[in-house]
Design an enzyme around this catalytic site. Structure first.
Site, PDB file in Angstrom:
ATOM      1  N   ASP A  54      42.178  31.202  47.323  1.00  0.00           N
ATOM      2  CA  ASP A  54      42.268  31.937  46.051  1.00  0.00           C
ATOM      3  C   ASP A  54      41.897  33.388  46.343  1.00  0.00           C
ATOM      4  O   ASP A  54      40.715  33.734  46.407  1.00  0.00           O
ATOM      5  CB  ASP A  54      41.308  31.295  45.032  1.00  0.00           C
ATOM      6  CG  ASP A  54      41.608  31.737  43.610  1.00  0.00           C
ATOM      7  OD1 ASP A  54      42.420  32.671  43.441  1.00  0.00           O
ATOM      8  OD2 ASP A  54      41.026  31.151  42.680  1.00  0.00           O
TER       9      ASP A  54
ATOM     10  N   ARG B 297      50.915  33.763  27.525  1.00  0.00           N
ATOM     11  CA  ARG B 297      51.499  32.496  27.995  1.00  0.00           C
ATOM     12  C   ARG B 297      51.197  31.375  26.996  1.00  0.00           C
ATOM     13  O   ARG B 297      51.557  30.222  27.228  1.00  0.00           O
ATOM     14  CB  ARG B 297      51.052  32.154  29.420  1.00  0.00           C
ATOM     15  CG  ARG B 297      49.573  32.067  29.626  1.00  0.00           C
ATOM     16  CD  ARG B 297      49.225  31.781  31.074  1.00  0.00           C
ATOM     17  NE  ARG B 297      47.822  31.364  31.173  1.00  0.00           N
ATOM     18  CZ  ARG B 297      47.307  30.673  32.155  1.00  0.00           C
ATOM     19  NH1 ARG B 297      48.058  30.320  33.160  1.00  0.00           N
ATOM     20  NH2 ARG B 297      46.030  30.343  32.165  1.00  0.00           N
TER      21      ARG B 297
ATOM     22  N   GLU C 130      51.555  35.556  43.823  1.00  0.00           N
ATOM     23  CA  GLU C 130      51.709  36.238  42.538  1.00  0.00           C
ATOM     24  C   GLU C 130      51.903  37.741  42.710  1.00  0.00           C
ATOM     25  O   GLU C 130      51.244  38.367  43.539  1.00  0.00           O
ATOM     26  CB  GLU C 130      50.477  35.946  41.679  1.00  0.00           C
ATOM     27  CG  GLU C 130      50.197  34.443  41.599  1.00  0.00           C
ATOM     28  CD  GLU C 130      48.897  34.119  40.883  1.00  0.00           C
ATOM     29  OE1 GLU C 130      48.553  34.831  39.926  1.00  0.00           O
ATOM     30  OE2 GLU C 130      48.224  33.160  41.311  1.00  0.00           O
TER      31      GLU C 130
ATOM     32  N   HIS D 202      52.577  34.826  37.685  1.00  0.00           N
ATOM     33  CA  HIS D 202      51.724  33.827  38.360  1.00  0.00           C
ATOM     34  C   HIS D 202      52.614  32.716  38.926  1.00  0.00           C
ATOM     35  O   HIS D 202      52.504  31.539  38.554  1.00  0.00           O
ATOM     36  CB  HIS D 202      50.765  33.284  37.290  1.00  0.00           C
ATOM     37  CG  HIS D 202      49.642  32.411  37.756  1.00  0.00           C
ATOM     38  ND1 HIS D 202      49.808  31.370  38.637  1.00  0.00           N
ATOM     39  CD2 HIS D 202      48.338  32.410  37.418  1.00  0.00           C
ATOM     40  CE1 HIS D 202      48.635  30.770  38.811  1.00  0.00           C
ATOM     41  NE2 HIS D 202      47.728  31.387  38.073  1.00  0.00           N
TER      42      HIS D 202
HETATM   43  O1  TA6 Z   1      45.796  33.119  40.125  1.00  0.00           O
HETATM   44  C1  TA6 Z   1      44.824  32.338  40.734  1.00  0.00           C
HETATM   45  C2  TA6 Z   1      43.973  31.745  39.654  1.00  0.00           C
HETATM   46  O2  TA6 Z   1      43.379  32.746  38.905  1.00  0.00           O
HETATM   47  C3  TA6 Z   1      42.946  30.796  40.266  1.00  0.00           C
HETATM   48  O3  TA6 Z   1      41.672  31.389  40.349  1.00  0.00           O
HETATM   49  C4  TA6 Z   1      42.971  29.577  39.393  1.00  0.00           C
HETATM   50  O4  TA6 Z   1      42.017  29.616  38.440  1.00  0.00           O
HETATM   51  C5  TA6 Z   1      44.369  29.625  38.837  1.00  0.00           C
HETATM   52  O5  TA6 Z   1      44.766  30.961  38.784  1.00  0.00           O
HETATM   53  C6  TA6 Z   1      44.531  28.943  37.500  1.00  0.00           C
HETATM   54  O6  TA6 Z   1      45.864  29.011  37.132  1.00  0.00           O
HETATM   55  P1  TA6 Z   1      46.348  28.283  35.823  1.00  0.00           P
HETATM   56  O7  TA6 Z   1      47.831  28.399  35.846  1.00  0.00           O
HETATM   57  O8  TA6 Z   1      45.839  26.890  35.914  1.00  0.00           O
HETATM   58  O9  TA6 Z   1      45.709  29.006  34.680  1.00  0.00           O
END
Ligand code: TA6
Length: 299
Positions: free
Chosen positions: A213, A99, A272, A169
């Site tokens: 989460d 990404r 996700e 995600h």
């Molecule tokens: O997918 C959930 C997660 O891993 C959370 O624990 C949180 O840290 C989030 O993703 C962060 O996502 P980002 O898009 O900010 O990297």
């Protein structure tokens, strides 16, 4: 890939490339069914709206960073070849490195049902080998029509097997998080990241009234996001996975994130489609693995 090379994939009145002020190139798809915007940086869908709907499927933060080396907050970021923290604890970025990469466009076509497909690809290079020393070809097939379909295809081009975890995600736009129910996870086991990864069982729909989460495992059926405030339901069907991650940062975590507005947690939820936690994927040399999600909005 320079702009002229990209333009070979244009489809008149349907798929265009646009250079954006901040230096990224977007793919704009506008067909009879829907509109979508995809960034070639990160291979990331940023917007999808069927013509029958007034609201976007996806949330993108107004404070998102559009900078080389940073992830864009929102849309459908691709977490690959690991989901979450660096599994080897080598200080590499959370959620892998693709990404943060520029992807190539490798195909585009108009389909008979009125939808448009674009395919982006990324292969190992000297740069990726420094972060993850494995040969690979990764592609993302994005089909924009009455539904949005996204397939993430990993080809192991090396001579040893590969083990990966991964996720689409997806940041969904919601009208009011207090009026959202996530269905399809009743009875599923999950690891609760906000409680030290304690193992728990979901009871009823997932509702968000604090930070959530969770990594749900053994999930094979369809999921749905019921959003009473927008009077719509988003359906998520998937193949090639049995992990679902549900994330909402809530107030405090949202306020601590530079690329998220303080109130944004009310307008988003990540649900996700993944192979994550204990459910990693092993891909034999020469083999291919396909993770696919389809998103449909009903109102
Ligand atoms: O997918 C959930 C997660 O891993 C959370 O624990 C949180 O840290 C989030 O993703 C962060 O996502 P980002 O898009 O900010 O990297």
């Amino acid at each position: 890939m320079d702009f002229d090379a990209l333009c070979e994939y244009e489809i008149e009145n349907e798929l265009q490339f646009v250079d954006i002020e901040h230096g990224f190139t977007y793919i704009e798809i506008n067909n009879a069914r829907a509109h979508a915007t995809i960034s070639t940086y990160a291979g990331q869908v940023l917007s999808y709206r069927p013509k029958t709907q007034k609201d976007d499927l996806l949330f993108v933060s107004d404070k998102a960073c559009y900078e080389d080396g940073k992830a864009i907050k929102g849309g459908i970021p691709v977490c690959w070849p690991w989901f979450g923290a660096d599994p080897e604890d080598l200080g590499r970025p959370a959620h892998g490195f693709v990404r943060n990469c520029q992807w190539d466009v490798i195909g585009s076509e108009s389909l008979d049902d009125g939808s448009t497909r674009v395919v982006l690809g990324l292969a190992d290079s000297d740069e990726t080998q420094k972060v993850w020393p494995n040969p690979f070809k990764l592609s993302i097939e994005i089909t924009v029509g009455d539904s949005l379909r996204v397939a993430l295809v990993t080809r192991n081009t090396g001579s040893d097997s590969l083990t990966i975890s991964q996720a689409l995600h997806t940041y969904f736009y919601v009208g009011d998080i207090a009026q959202v129910n996530v269905l399809g996870l009743d009875g599923a086991r999950y690891l609760d990241k906000v409680d030290g990864f304690a193992e728990k069982t979901q009871s009823g729909p997932v509702m968000v009234a604090s930070e959530v989460d969770r990594i749900y495992t053994g999930v094979t059926g369809e999921l749905a996001i019921e959003d009473a405030s927008l009077a719509r339901t988003i359906r998520i069907s998937s193949t090639g996975c049995s992990t679902a991650v549900v994330w909402n940062p809530w107030q405090e975590v949202a306020a601590s994130m530079a690329d998220l507005g303080d109130e944004d947690y009310k307008k988003m939820i990540c649900v996700e489609t993944a192979n994550a936690g204990p459910e990693t994927v092993k891909i034999a040399a020469g083999d291919e693995y396909r993770l696919e999600a389809e998103y449909t909005i009903e109102s």
